[in-house]
Write an enzyme that holds these catalytic residues in place. Structure first.
Site, mmCIF file in Angstrom:
data_model
loop_
_atom_site.group_PDB
_atom_site.id
_atom_site.type_symbol
_atom_site.label_atom_id
_atom_site.label_comp_id
_atom_site.label_asym_id
_atom_site.label_seq_id
_atom_site.Cartn_x
_atom_site.Cartn_y
_atom_site.Cartn_z
ATOM 1 N N SER A 135 1.079 -1.541 0.038
ATOM 2 C CA SER A 135 -0.098 0.003 -0.243
ATOM 3 C C SER A 135 1.187 1.589 -0.086
ATOM 4 C CB SER A 135 -0.778 -0.071 0.900
ATOM 5 O OG SER A 135 -0.676 -0.147 2.151
ATOM 6 N N HIS A 181 1.238 5.313 6.327
ATOM 7 C CA HIS A 181 1.031 5.680 4.845
ATOM 8 C C HIS A 181 0.966 7.347 4.777
ATOM 9 C CE1 HIS A 181 -1.185 2.332 5.247
ATOM 10 N NE2 HIS A 181 -0.077 1.964 4.099
ATOM 11 N N ASP A 231 -2.854 5.944 11.519
ATOM 12 C CA ASP A 231 -1.996 5.560 10.496
ATOM 13 C C ASP A 231 -0.550 6.490 10.296
ATOM 14 O OD1 ASP A 231 -0.609 4.705 8.243
ATOM 15 O OD2 ASP A 231 -2.806 5.063 6.732
#
Length: 618
Positions: free
Chosen positions: A338, A584, A581
């Site tokens: 990702s 990312h 998160d």
């Protein structure tokens, strides 16, 4: 001359041609006596020779021949017109047109003894012409950039440090950066040569959008051979147009190539730049919700106003139209987890922002959410190119094996490359990555999870498992990717910034609003990336390693953190049951700079390709 004399001495005797019988008998008896007695002496041999010279006819002939030879030589020396005869030139003339100063005697000598080595001072062989000057894509003189350490297989592997910079992840007192009294980093690195305009473009680099060919109802040009692996057309005309496009990148960007010579572009710092980001926040509909911090109501936007500045050189600002020209008729594919999807969406948004008609940029399958397994392909109709993503978090296959209780056991096949590899092996540019999924519980502990053949390891160290996986990947690349057609990149590990726990145990980063300034707080270089570098060095296919580990370690401020979804209240966002998160990155944000580094590498490589083609021309 001596050879000719000996021939005539032994060719004629007392009685005309040859020796007389009596003389022959004497010579034979002398030879026999020498054999019997174990060999003669030098004096006896000379006596036998002078006995021949004492014969009258032999002496007369020898003197006559010598007189004739001298007369012929004098005639040639004082009558140069005699040498114009083709017969004479072919036999006695010099073989080099530049050797007119040489005497006829030396020419004659070289004719009879052709293997004799002599220095040819005046010959063209002694003159080595200087190399042709190398030019950039606009005709300016540009040296070949060498920003990487090059392995034996021509792979480009660079660590974030250079010869002139301090060791990796150590504090330094670099002259290029000073700390202000307020604690903010002030950059003294040289400014970029390009001057951004108010609309975010670079002056002098914009170009009119080329006229698109006729399209069918799928949005691809008509009457072209279709590439089944990508769903887009890549006919001969597109390939030729792509080659021509490599020569059309802007002079503003290519002039910066000269400053990147012998420069490690991954060793540097983040500097504030009000002309960033590369596209307006909230303007790109192709960003997944977890990455879209702007639409998820993140209140601050300072994290978008940074650009990466290498320590000893500049890199060009990514110009979307120029990059699309480089990609005309080509496939650029991202393969990985990702974090590579993060980079892929960033590039799609950068390129889309430079296209006038946004309706001509779309995902081939019509999907608008890209978090599920599989592959995705954005098409840019005006340039007949695609920017694609294949999800493969390990680059090797996730597997299932029957368990003892009848259920299926999940394993990771370290010896088989991932399933979709055949679909992108012929792409023009491939960017691989892996790393983050190797930190999860199953992979990090390595108990009953790793498999080779039919054997499942009860326990295997994660670093060794990673080495075996990337070795499997490297063998596949060497066996299936054509380096003459395809450029292969590997993007390094992207740093995470969980504080107070891991991603699933309360780790946080939502209070971070500024990058790290003190290098002593940076993490150690990941062991897995050192393993990757050692594997790359042994590959036959050249690999360009985008070592973004250190540059991302500074940016603890640019993660989505609690701004992963819309319509949450502040209390809901900070709920202990909600994961933050800190792996990312928000978009626009840090991955845009990864693509700027990729853009710089493509400019360098296509510039080198053009130089090589020019050198091959007569």
């Amino acid at each position: 001359m001596l050879i000719i004399w000996v021939f005539f001495f032994f060719g004629f005797g007392e009685r005309g041609i040859g020796f007389g019988e009596e003389q022959s008998k004497k010579s034979a008896m002398a030879s026999t006596n020498k054999v019997v007695s174990g060999g003669g002496s030098l004096i006896s041999d000379l006596k036998n020779l002078f006995c021949v010279l004492r014969t009258r006819r032999t002496m007369v002939f020898a003197y006559g021949f010598m007189f004739a030879f001298i007369a012929c030589t004098v005639f040639i020396a004082f009558n140069p017109s005699a040498t114009s005869s083709p017969w004479f030139t072919n036999i006695f003339g010099s073989r080099s047109s530049d050797s007119s100063y040489r005497t006829h005697f030396s020419s004659l000598f070289s004719y009879f003894l052709p293997n004799t080595s002599q220095p040819i001072i005046g010959s063209t062989q002694a003159i080595v012409p200087p190399p042709l000057p190398r030019t950039d894509l606009k005709g300016f003189t540009v040296p070949v950039a060498k920003q990487f350490q090059t392995a034996e297989n021509q792979s480009e592997i660079s660590t974030p440090t250079s010869v002139k910079s301090p060791p990796l992840y150590k504090n330094d007192s670099s002259k290029n950066r000073t700390e202000t009294s307020s604690g903010k980093a002030k950059s003294q690195a040289p400014p970029l040569k390009t001057q951004p305009l108010k609309n975010g473009t670079v002056s002098g680099s914009a170009k009119p959008t080329p006229k698109s060919p006729p399209m069918d109802n799928r949005g691809v040009p008509k009457n072209k051979k279709e590439d089944s692996s990508s769903g887009m057309t890549l006919g001969k005309t597109q390939a030729q147009a792509g080659n021509q496009a490599e020569k059309k990148v802007s002079g503003q960007a290519t002039n910066l190539l000269s400053s990147m010579m012998d420069c490690n572009i991954f060793d540097g710092r983040w500097v504030e730049d009000g002309s960033y980001p590369l596209y307006p926040p909230g303007s790109c509909p192709h960003i997944d919700e977890p990455f879209n911090c702007y639409l998820n109501s993140r209140p601050d936007g300072a994290y978008q106003k940074f650009r990466w500045q290498p320590r000893n050189c500049n890199i060009p600002r990514l110009n979307g139209r120029d990059m699309l020209e480089l990609l005309r008729g080509k496939r650029l594919v991202f393969v990985g987890d990702s974090l590579n999807r993060n980079m892929w969406e960033s590039l799609v948004c950068i390129l889309r922002n430079s296209v006038q008609d946004k309706s001509k940029v779309f995902e081939a399958s019509g999907r608008k959410e890209f978090r599920t397994d599989g592959s995705y392909s954005f098409l840019f109709k005006d340039y007949n190119c695609s920017v694609e993503f294949f999800q493969s978090p390990f680059l090797v296959q996730e597997w299932e094996m029957p368990d003892t209780n009848g259920s299926k056991k999940e394993t990771l096949r370290l010896d088989i490359v991932e399933r979709s590899s055949d679909e992108y092996k012929n792409a023009d540019i491939i960017v691989f990555n892996t790393g983050h999924w190797w930190t999860h519980e199953k992979t990090s502990k390595g108990r009953g999870y790793y498999q080779e053949g039919s054997h499942i390891y009860d326990e295997l160290n994660v670093a060794e498992a990673f080495r075996r996986a990337v070795t499997t990947w490297s063998r596949w690349v060497d066996a299936n990717v054509n380096p003459k057609k395809t450029l292969v990149f590997f993007r390094g590990y992207s740093a995470s910034h969980f504080s107070g726990g891991q991603w699933n145990s309360g780790g946080q980063c939502d209070n971070e609003t500024e990058p790290i300034k003190n290098e002593t707080y940076l993490s150690a270089y990941p062991e897995k990336m050192a393993v990757l570098e050692s594997v790359i060095k042994w590959m036959k296919t050249p690999i360009s390693y985008l070592n973004i580990t250190r540059m991302t370690d500074y940016r603890k401020d640019a993660h989505p953190s609690i701004y992963r979804k819309q319509y949450f209240t502040d209390e809901e966002r900070r709920s202990p049951l909600r994961y933050q998160d800190c792996s990312h990155w928000c978009l626009p944000g840090v991955p845009d700079s990864w693509n700027e580094l990729l853009y710089a590498q493509l400019l360098i490589k296509y510039n080198q390709k053009q130089q090589q083609q020019q050198q091959k021309r007569p």
